[in-house]
Write a protein that holds these residues in place. Structure first.
Motif, PDB file in Angstrom:
ATOM      1  N   GLU A  14     -41.978  17.737  20.738  1.00 52.35           N
ATOM      2  CA  GLU A  14     -40.836  16.986  20.235  1.00 52.35           C
ATOM      3  C   GLU A  14     -40.646  15.702  21.043  1.00 52.35           C
ATOM      4  N   SER A  15     -40.807  14.574  20.347  1.00 47.27           N
ATOM      5  CA  SER A  15     -40.695  13.284  21.021  1.00 47.27           C
ATOM      6  C   SER A  15     -40.461  12.182  20.006  1.00 47.27           C
ATOM      7  N   ILE A  16     -40.116  11.017  20.531  1.00 42.05           N
ATOM      8  CA  ILE A  16     -40.024   9.819  19.701  1.00 42.05           C
ATOM      9  C   ILE A  16     -40.954   8.778  20.307  1.00 42.05           C
ATOM     10  N   HIS A  17     -41.689   8.124  19.446  1.00 42.06           N
ATOM     11  CA  HIS A  17     -42.636   7.098  19.869  1.00 42.06           C
ATOM     12  C   HIS A  17     -41.969   5.730  19.751  1.00 42.06           C
ATOM     13  N   PHE A  18     -42.074   4.933  20.793  1.00 49.16           N
ATOM     14  CA  PHE A  18     -41.570   3.559  20.797  1.00 49.16           C
ATOM     15  C   PHE A  18     -42.786   2.637  20.751  1.00 49.16           C
ATOM     16  N   PRO A  19     -43.173   2.168  19.547  1.00 47.17           N
ATOM     17  CA  PRO A  19     -44.401   1.397  19.410  1.00 47.17           C
ATOM     18  C   PRO A  19     -44.324  -0.048  19.896  1.00 47.17           C
ATOM     19  N   ASP A  20     -43.122  -0.590  19.985  1.00 42.80           N
ATOM     20  CA  ASP A  20     -42.996  -2.004  20.348  1.00 42.80           C
ATOM     21  C   ASP A  20     -41.746  -2.233  21.192  1.00 42.80           C
ATOM     22  N   PRO A  21     -41.723  -1.679  22.428  1.00 44.35           N
ATOM     23  CA  PRO A  21     -40.545  -1.884  23.281  1.00 44.35           C
ATOM     24  C   PRO A  21     -40.484  -3.316  23.800  1.00 44.35           C
ATOM     25  N   LYS A  22     -39.541  -3.608  24.665  1.00 46.56           N
ATOM     26  CA  LYS A  22     -39.362  -4.971  25.171  1.00 46.56           C
ATOM     27  C   LYS A  22     -40.634  -5.537  25.787  1.00 46.56           C
ATOM     28  N   GLY A  23     -41.481  -4.701  26.354  1.00 46.68           N
ATOM     29  CA  GLY A  23     -42.718  -5.157  26.976  1.00 46.68           C
ATOM     30  C   GLY A  23     -43.846  -5.388  25.992  1.00 46.68           C
ATOM     31  N   GLY A  24     -43.572  -5.186  24.710  1.00 43.76           N
ATOM     32  CA  GLY A  24     -44.591  -5.392  23.690  1.00 43.76           C
ATOM     33  C   GLY A  24     -45.397  -4.131  23.419  1.00 43.76           C
ATOM     34  N   PRO A  25     -46.305  -4.191  22.456  1.00 43.86           N
ATOM     35  CA  PRO A  25     -47.089  -3.017  22.062  1.00 43.86           C
ATOM     36  C   PRO A  25     -47.894  -2.389  23.209  1.00 43.86           C
ATOM     37  N   ASP A  26     -48.283  -3.191  24.188  1.00 48.50           N
ATOM     38  CA  ASP A  26     -49.037  -2.634  25.328  1.00 48.50           C
ATOM     39  C   ASP A  26     -48.185  -1.690  26.167  1.00 48.50           C
ATOM     40  N   ALA A  27     -46.871  -1.792  26.041  1.00 46.16           N
ATOM     41  CA  ALA A  27     -45.966  -0.944  26.808  1.00 46.16           C
ATOM     42  C   ALA A  27     -45.446   0.235  25.966  1.00 46.16           C
ATOM     43  N   ALA A  28     -46.043   0.496  24.823  1.00 49.45           N
ATOM     44  CA  ALA A  28     -45.604   1.592  23.947  1.00 49.45           C
ATOM     45  C   ALA A  28     -45.586   2.908  24.720  1.00 49.45           C
ATOM     46  N   PHE A  29     -44.625   3.766  24.378  1.00 50.27           N
ATOM     47  CA  PHE A  29     -44.520   5.050  25.073  1.00 50.27           C
ATOM     48  C   PHE A  29     -43.873   6.093  24.174  1.00 50.27           C
ATOM     49  N   ASP A  30     -44.003   7.360  24.578  1.00 52.95           N
ATOM     50  CA  ASP A  30     -43.359   8.478  23.902  1.00 52.95           C
ATOM     51  C   ASP A  30     -42.281   9.027  24.815  1.00 52.95           C
ATOM     52  N   LEU A  31     -41.126   9.314  24.240  1.00 51.21           N
ATOM     53  CA  LEU A  31     -40.002   9.849  24.991  1.00 51.21           C
ATOM     54  C   LEU A  31     -39.752  11.281  24.521  1.00 51.21           C
ATOM     55  N   PRO A  32     -39.849  12.268  25.427  1.00 53.23           N
ATOM     56  CA  PRO A  32     -39.561  13.647  25.026  1.00 53.23           C
ATOM     57  C   PRO A  32     -38.109  13.785  24.575  1.00 53.23           C
ATOM     58  N   LEU A  33     -37.875  14.647  23.599  1.00 48.25           N
ATOM     59  CA  LEU A  33     -36.529  14.869  23.081  1.00 48.25           C
ATOM     60  C   LEU A  33     -36.014  16.227  23.526  1.00 48.25           C
ATOM     61  N   SER A  34     -34.766  16.277  23.911  1.00 49.69           N
ATOM     62  CA  SER A  34     -34.150  17.540  24.311  1.00 49.69           C
ATOM     63  C   SER A  34     -33.937  18.404  23.071  1.00 49.69           C
ATOM     64  N   PRO A  35     -33.823  19.719  23.256  1.00 46.68           N
ATOM     65  CA  PRO A  35     -33.552  20.590  22.110  1.00 46.68           C
ATOM     66  C   PRO A  35     -32.296  20.186  21.341  1.00 46.68           C
ATOM     67  N   ALA A  36     -31.261  19.718  22.036  1.00 44.42           N
ATOM     68  CA  ALA A  36     -30.027  19.309  21.360  1.00 44.42           C
ATOM     69  C   ALA A  36     -30.268  18.098  20.468  1.00 44.42           C
ATOM     70  N   VAL A  37     -31.035  17.119  20.941  1.00 51.60           N
ATOM     71  CA  VAL A  37     -31.324  15.928  20.146  1.00 51.60           C
ATOM     72  C   VAL A  37     -32.205  16.297  18.950  1.00 51.60           C
ATOM     73  N   VAL A  38     -33.168  17.178  19.149  1.00 50.59           N
ATOM     74  CA  VAL A  38     -34.020  17.630  18.044  1.00 50.59           C
ATOM     75  C   VAL A  38     -33.169  18.291  16.969  1.00 50.59           C
ATOM     76  N   GLU A  39     -32.220  19.113  17.385  1.00 51.63           N
ATOM     77  CA  GLU A  39     -31.323  19.781  16.433  1.00 51.63           C
ATOM     78  C   GLU A  39     -30.515  18.760  15.630  1.00 51.63           C
ATOM     79  N   ILE A  40     -30.002  17.744  16.296  1.00 51.87           N
ATOM     80  CA  ILE A  40     -29.226  16.702  15.612  1.00 51.87           C
ATOM     81  C   ILE A  40     -30.103  15.950  14.623  1.00 51.87           C
ATOM     82  N   LEU A  41     -31.303  15.558  15.051  1.00 50.57           N
ATOM     83  CA  LEU A  41     -32.195  14.806  14.169  1.00 50.57           C
ATOM     84  C   LEU A  41     -32.639  15.632  12.959  1.00 50.57           C
TER      85      LEU A  41
END
Length: 93
Positions: A14-41
Motif C-alpha cells: 500500500e503506497s502512493i507514487h509521486f511521479p513528479d515532485p518538486k525535484g522533478g521526475p528524477d526525484a519520483a518516490f513512493d510513500l507507504p500508506l498507513s492502514p487508516a489512510v488505506v481505509e479512507i481511500l
C-alpha cells in the motif's frame, strides 16, 4: 494532484507514487500508506463512480476547478472566523 493510478492497494504494498515532485521526475518516490489512510481511500474509491462524485475522473479529490481537482484545502466561507487548512494538522503530531 493525487490520481487513482498512482495508488497501490495491493496488500503489503500500500503506497502512493509521486511521479513528479518538486525535484522533478528524477526525484519520483513512493510513500507507504498507513492502514487508516488505506481505509479512507478505499471508502472514497467506493463512491468515486457515483453520478454526484465526478464519475470517470482520474483524480482522488475531484472538483469544479480549472484543473479538475481540489486546489485549495482551506475554508473560505466568510461567515466563519477561523481559517481552516490541512497544513496546521501537521502540528498535531
Amino acid at each position: 494532484k493525487m490520481r487513482w493510478e498512482h495508488i497501490d492497494f495491493r496488500p503489503g504494498k500500500e503506497s502512493i507514487h509521486f511521479p513528479d515532485p518538486k525535484g522533478g521526475p528524477d526525484a519520483a518516490f513512493d510513500l507507504p500508506l498507513s492502514p487508516a489512510v488505506v481505509e479512507i481511500l478505499k471508502f472514497v474509491k467506493t463512491f468515486s463512480e457515483e453520478p454526484w462524485a465526478y464519475p470517470g475522473s482520474p483524480w482522488v479529490w475531484p472538483a469544479d476547478s480549472a484543473s479538475g481537482h481540489v486546489e485549495e484545502t482551506k475554508e473560505t466561507n466568510p461567515k466563519r472566523k477561523a481559517l481552516l487548512s490541512a497544513h496546521p494538522m501537521r502540528r498535531t503530531f
